[in-house]
Each structure stands twice: as structure tokens, then as C-alpha cells.
Design a protein around this motif. Structure first.
Motif, short mmCIF file in Angstrom:
data_model
loop_
_atom_site.label_atom_id
_atom_site.label_comp_id
_atom_site.label_asym_id
_atom_site.label_seq_id
_atom_site.Cartn_x
_atom_site.Cartn_y
_atom_site.Cartn_z
N ALA A 1 0.95 -1.54 0.12
CA ALA A 1 -0.40 0.16 -0.25
C ALA A 1 0.30 0.98 -0.21
O ALA A 1 -0.04 2.20 -0.44
CB ALA A 1 -1.03 0.41 1.06
N TRP A 2 1.67 1.26 0.96
CA TRP A 2 2.38 2.56 0.93
C TRP A 2 4.13 2.53 0.91
O TRP A 2 4.88 3.61 0.69
CB TRP A 2 2.20 3.39 2.23
CG TRP A 2 1.13 3.48 2.46
CD1 TRP A 2 0.56 4.87 2.35
CD2 TRP A 2 0.07 3.17 4.01
NE1 TRP A 2 -1.02 4.91 2.38
CE2 TRP A 2 -1.18 3.88 3.13
CE3 TRP A 2 -0.25 1.61 4.31
CZ2 TRP A 2 -2.05 3.22 3.93
CZ3 TRP A 2 -1.29 1.41 5.04
CH2 TRP A 2 -2.62 2.38 4.92
N GLY A 3 4.69 0.90 0.45
CA GLY A 3 6.25 0.81 0.47
C GLY A 3 6.53 0.46 1.22
O GLY A 3 6.28 0.46 2.33
N PRO A 4 8.23 0.31 1.33
CA PRO A 4 9.25 -0.40 2.31
C PRO A 4 9.16 0.41 2.76
O PRO A 4 9.72 0.29 4.57
CB PRO A 4 10.27 -0.89 1.18
CG PRO A 4 9.80 -0.93 -0.42
CD PRO A 4 8.73 0.28 -0.31
N HIS A 5 9.61 2.18 2.63
CA HIS A 5 10.17 2.84 3.44
C HIS A 5 9.14 3.10 4.72
O HIS A 5 9.43 3.06 5.29
CB HIS A 5 10.29 4.60 2.82
CG HIS A 5 11.37 3.93 1.59
ND1 HIS A 5 12.37 3.70 1.81
CD2 HIS A 5 11.01 3.73 0.95
CE1 HIS A 5 12.70 3.86 0.36
NE2 HIS A 5 12.10 4.26 -0.45
N VAL A 6 7.80 3.54 4.17
CA VAL A 6 7.00 3.66 5.03
C VAL A 6 6.50 2.10 6.46
O VAL A 6 6.51 2.32 7.64
CB VAL A 6 5.60 4.11 4.96
CG1 VAL A 6 3.78 3.83 5.70
CG2 VAL A 6 5.22 4.52 4.02
N MET A 7 7.07 0.97 5.97
CA MET A 7 7.03 -0.64 6.30
C MET A 7 8.35 -0.44 7.57
O MET A 7 7.71 -0.81 8.58
CB MET A 7 7.18 -1.23 5.38
CG MET A 7 6.77 -3.15 5.86
SD MET A 7 7.38 -4.30 5.06
CE MET A 7 9.93 -3.88 5.66
N TYR A 8 9.68 -0.24 6.87
CA TYR A 8 10.71 -0.23 7.75
C TYR A 8 10.11 1.09 9.30
O TYR A 8 10.70 1.35 9.81
CB TYR A 8 11.57 0.25 7.44
CG TYR A 8 12.38 -1.03 6.47
CD1 TYR A 8 12.76 -1.91 8.00
CD2 TYR A 8 12.56 -1.42 5.80
CE1 TYR A 8 13.98 -2.88 6.91
CE2 TYR A 8 12.90 -2.44 5.21
CZ TYR A 8 13.72 -3.09 5.93
OH TYR A 8 14.54 -4.49 5.42
N ARG A 9 9.57 2.55 8.80
CA ARG A 9 9.65 3.24 10.28
C ARG A 9 8.25 2.80 10.94
O ARG A 9 8.07 2.81 11.90
CB ARG A 9 8.79 4.20 9.14
CG ARG A 9 10.13 5.15 8.71
CD ARG A 9 8.87 6.35 7.81
NE ARG A 9 10.30 6.44 6.53
CZ ARG A 9 10.35 7.31 5.21
NH1 ARG A 9 8.73 7.85 5.40
NH2 ARG A 9 11.76 8.19 4.41
N VAL A 10 7.25 2.41 10.42
CA VAL A 10 6.51 0.99 11.30
C VAL A 10 7.01 0.10 11.91
O VAL A 10 6.92 -0.04 13.72
CB VAL A 10 5.17 0.22 10.68
CG1 VAL A 10 4.42 -0.87 11.52
CG2 VAL A 10 4.24 0.97 9.64
N ALA A 11 8.17 -0.53 11.37
CA ALA A 11 8.64 -1.58 12.31
C ALA A 11 9.38 -1.00 13.39
O ALA A 11 10.13 -1.07 14.84
CB ALA A 11 9.53 -2.00 11.42
N ALA A 12 9.68 0.57 13.17
CA ALA A 12 10.92 1.18 14.27
C ALA A 12 9.80 1.38 14.82
O ALA A 12 10.55 2.11 16.68
CB ALA A 12 11.44 2.33 13.37
N CYS A 13 8.74 1.86 15.02
CA CYS A 13 7.47 2.53 15.99
C CYS A 13 7.26 1.02 16.71
O CYS A 13 7.75 1.33 17.91
CB CYS A 13 6.24 2.88 14.79
SG CYS A 13 7.24 4.16 14.54
N CYS A 14 7.49 -0.04 16.19
CA CYS A 14 7.00 -1.43 17.34
C CYS A 14 8.52 -1.57 18.23
O CYS A 14 8.12 -2.12 19.27
CB CYS A 14 7.04 -2.19 15.92
SG CYS A 14 5.10 -2.88 15.02
N ALA A 15 9.64 -1.90 17.46
CA ALA A 15 10.81 -1.71 18.18
C ALA A 15 10.56 -0.71 19.28
O ALA A 15 10.92 -1.41 20.63
CB ALA A 15 12.41 -1.32 17.68
N LEU A 16 10.52 0.63 19.23
CA LEU A 16 10.86 1.67 19.74
C LEU A 16 9.61 1.32 21.42
O LEU A 16 10.00 1.90 22.45
CB LEU A 16 10.13 3.13 19.61
CG LEU A 16 10.29 4.25 20.35
CD1 LEU A 16 11.37 4.55 21.49
CD2 LEU A 16 9.51 5.79 19.65
#
Length: 404
Positions: free
Chosen positions: A373-388
Motif C-alpha cells: 500500500a505505501w512501500g517499504p520505506h513506510v513499512m520500515y518506519r512502522v517496524a521502528a515504531c514497534c521496536a520503540l
């Protein structure tokens, strides 16, 4: 000289007579070699199976569906083999059975061309393959329990095996052809099977009969369940990277060699951290270390989300050492405080179900949807939020435990 009368020694069970004695140099060497060999196979399945199935003519959608079988089967398989290990108080025998099952499946896979049979055989492969890692961890934990050795000093050999396989087998397959992936895999499984037969079995302190009431109290404890929740959140971030790194690199225009070097860099980066933790890890509290791992994951995936050149992924993969390296070692050490020895294999299985299977399913669904839907860049930012979020939870849990 032992104080046990000779006449009584014959009546002692094998486990009591030898299973709990301190490991010899030979025992430790074989266990390290087994970890090395098992991770040879793991690297082949993660890095080169997709390329093999692509060579066989399967579409990307079919290959993606094929890899979703692993987490699904793993939920049942980890619990099944873990419970068997606890019930019969043996890890070695079940490792041999599972490796033999993998070898049979590989022999059948070579001549399979229909999709239905492929899915069926890969289901059996994952049933035999996914529980080996937690059972190997259980064997290591029980082996080092009464010695001064650390888990990291054994697990580092898995990292060496993964890096060796990704790099050396990658270059070899480039020369001889990806069609020989299954032949190499049968070789690594056979090596693991031979080494498994040489392992010294280790068991917990129970008589071999599962006490489900006591086990229910452990699993039902709020402390253990909250720990699993935090692990699940952090593992979603980790598994997003595992599942979509290659696709992200492809979108950035990476070659096969860059993809291979990215996996090799992450595996090799674990080694210094494992050596450090094996010598000094006992000096640090587990929850603060897990908080640090979560923060490193946050920074790592945030930086990855801004990458535009695939070559930059390789140095960022080196942060794997301070994220996954700390996370793996410390989470297992903390869980040892929550699970009694007699439930070690089952506890490891439940841990593996959460961080590998359930998080793998969640990250695949959520990550795939965001990727499309939004691309890998957004996906990695969501992953960073989960880690935080996970890091904050570890931080708050630590200070709450100090107050109590």
C-alpha cells in the motif's frame, strides 16, 4: 571415589547416572559443531530456497504462500516436539527423528513439480525443521547449567555457520547452478544428523511425567505472559526485516551478491557481541539490556527506511549485532528465571512460537499490506515504531520490578 554402593549403581536410571554430570570438552565441541551444521541448513532455506523455487518456475505469489506455511506449522510443531521432549525427558532422540524427517522430505522434493505436492512436502519439512532451534537452545541451556560456560559461547557457532553458508554456498551455487540447492541441503542435514547422534542428552530435573497443573501456573503467571507480549512486539519489527529485506533490496536495484553480503554481514556482526556477552553478560540486568536492543532496532530500521542506494544496507546490517545479538542472548537468559528446568523444552517452544511463528505471521500480514500500500520505506518506519514501543515497555517493567 563414589559413595554409592556398587549394587545400587545398576539400578540408577541412565539420566541419573550420567545426564547431569558436567559436560566434557568433547560434549561441548560436538554441541558447537551441531549448532554450526544446523545453521548451515537454516541459511540455505532462508537465502536460497526462494531462488531455487523461482528457478523451478513457481511465481512470486506461489513462493510467498509457500513461505507462509512455516509460521503456521511452527505454532503446532514447536509445542508438539517441546511437549514430547519434556514428557520423555530427551532432546537428542527427537533431534535425530526430526533431522531424519527433513532428509526424507528433501529426497522427495527433488522430483516434485506439482504445486499441491510441493506445499504438502514443505509442510512436513517445516514440521520437522522449525522446532530444532528451540530444542537446540534448550540443550545448550541444560548443558551449561552447572558449568561456567555461557549460552553465547555456543550460539556464536550458529552465526559462523549461517555466515559460512550464505557466503560460501552462495558463491558455489553461482558456479554450479541454483538447481543444486537441494543437494547441498541434504548434505548439511546429513552432517547435522551425524552430529546429533554424537550429542550427549541433557534433561531437566523431573521424572519425565509432565505435571500440567504446575506447568499451567508457570504459563499463567502475569510476569511470564507480559514478557511474551513484549517479545512479540519487538519480534514483529525483527521479522519484518527478515521477511522483506530481499524484496526491499530488489526494489533498490540490488544484485544477488549484495543480497548475499547483506545476510552475511548481519550474521558475522553477531559474533563480537556474543563473545562479549559470554564473558561479561552476567554483569548486566536483563531488562535494561532488552531496552537497549529495542532502541538499537529503532535507530536501525529508521535509518534503513531512508536508504536509496542498496549498498548502504550492508553497513546498516552490522547494527544487527547490538539489536538481535543482545535481544537473543538476553531474552533467553531472562526466560531461564521464569521457567523451571523440568519445563525448559516446552518453555523454549512457547517462546519460539511467540517470537518466530506468531510474530512471523503478524509481520508477514502487516508488513506485506504496508509494503504493497505505501512501500517499504513506510513499512520500515512502522517496524521502528514497534521496536520503540517494546523498548519503552522493557524500561517501565524494569523500574516497576525495582520498586517491588
Amino acid at each position: 571415589m563414589s559413595s554409592t554402593p556398587v549394587s545400587n549403581r545398576k539400578s540408577l536410571p541412565a539420566a541419573a547416572a550420567g545426564e547431569h554430570r558436567l559436560p566434557t570438552i568433547r560434549d561441548e565441541a560436538i554441541l558447537r559443531m551441531f549448532s554450526f551444521a544446523f545453521y548451515l541448513t537454516m541459511a540455505l532455506t532462508v537465502s536460497f530456497f526462494p531462488l531455487y523455487f523461482n528457478y523451478k518456475g513457481y511465481s512470486k505469489i506461489q513462493i510467498g504462500a509457500l513461505y507462509s506455511i512455516g509460521p503456521l506449522v511452527g505454532i503446532f510443531a514447536n509445542l508438539f516436539w517441546g511437549l514430547l521432549s519434556d514428557k520423555y525427558q530427551t532432546i537428542k532422540k527427537w533431534l535425530i527423528v526430526m533431522l531424519a524427517g527433513q532428509l526424507i522430505v528433501m529426497l522427495l522434493l527433488i522430483n516434485i513439480d506439482t504445486l499441491a505436492l510441493l506445499y504438502t512436502l514443505m509442510t512436513f519439512f517445516y514440521f520437522f525443521q522449525t522446532p530444532i532451534n528451540p530444542l537446540n537452545d534448550s540443550l545448550i541451556m541444560l548443558t551449561i547449567k552447572d558449568s561456567r560456560k555461557s549460552y553465547a559461547s555456543f550460539r556464536v557457532w550458529g552465526s559462523l555457520g549461517f555466515a559460512f553458508s550464505a557466503l560460501v554456498f552462495g558463491m558455489l551455487l553461482k558456479q554450479i547452478g541454483i538447481q543444486y540447492t537441494m543437494t547441498l541441503t541434504m548434505g548439511t542435514i546429513t552432517l547435522s544428523l551425524v552430529l546429533a547422534a554424537l550429542l550427549r542428552d541433557r534433561t531437566g530435573s523431573s521424572s519425565g511425567k509432565i505435571q500440567f497443573a504446575g506447568f499451567g501456573q508457570v504459563i499463567g503467571s502475569r510476569r511470564f505472559l507480559w514478557f511474551l507480549v513484549m517479545i512479540f512486539i519487538l519480534s514483529i519489527a525483527h521479522r519484518m526485516n527478515d521477511g522483506f529485506l530481499a524484496l526491499y533490496l530488489r526494489e533498490l536495484g540490488a544484485s544477488d551478491s549484495i543480497v548475499g553480503w547483506a545476510w552475511t554481514a548481519s550474521a558475522l556482526s553477531e559474533i563480537p557481541v556474543f563473545f562479549f556477552l559470554s564473558k561479561h553478560g552476567h554483569k548486566y540486568k536483563e531488562l535494561p539490556l532488552l531496552m537497549i536492543a529495542g532502541l538499537v532496532y529503532t535507530v536501525r530500521f529508521t535509518l534503513v527506511s531512508f536508504v536509496t542506494q542498496p549498498e548502504w544496507i550492508i553497513p546498516l546490517q552490522l547494527m544487527h549485532s547490538f539489536s538481535f545479538g543482545i535481544f537473543l542472548f538476553t531474552a533467553l537468559r531472562y526466560m531461564m528465571q521464569l521457567i523451571p528446568d523440568r519445563f525448559r523444552a516446552t518453555g523454549q517452544a512457547i517462546y519460539a512460537v511467540v517470537w518466530s511463528c506468531m510474530a512471523g505471521l503478524a509481520s508477514g500480514i502487516i508488513g506485506g499490506w504496508i509494503f504493497d500500500a505505501w512501500g517499504p520505506h513506510v513499512m520500515y518506519r512502522v517496524a521502528a515504531c514497534c521496536a520503540l514501543i517494546a523498548s519503552v515497555c522493557f524500561f517501565l517493567t524494569y523500574f516497576r520490578s525495582r520498586d517491588q
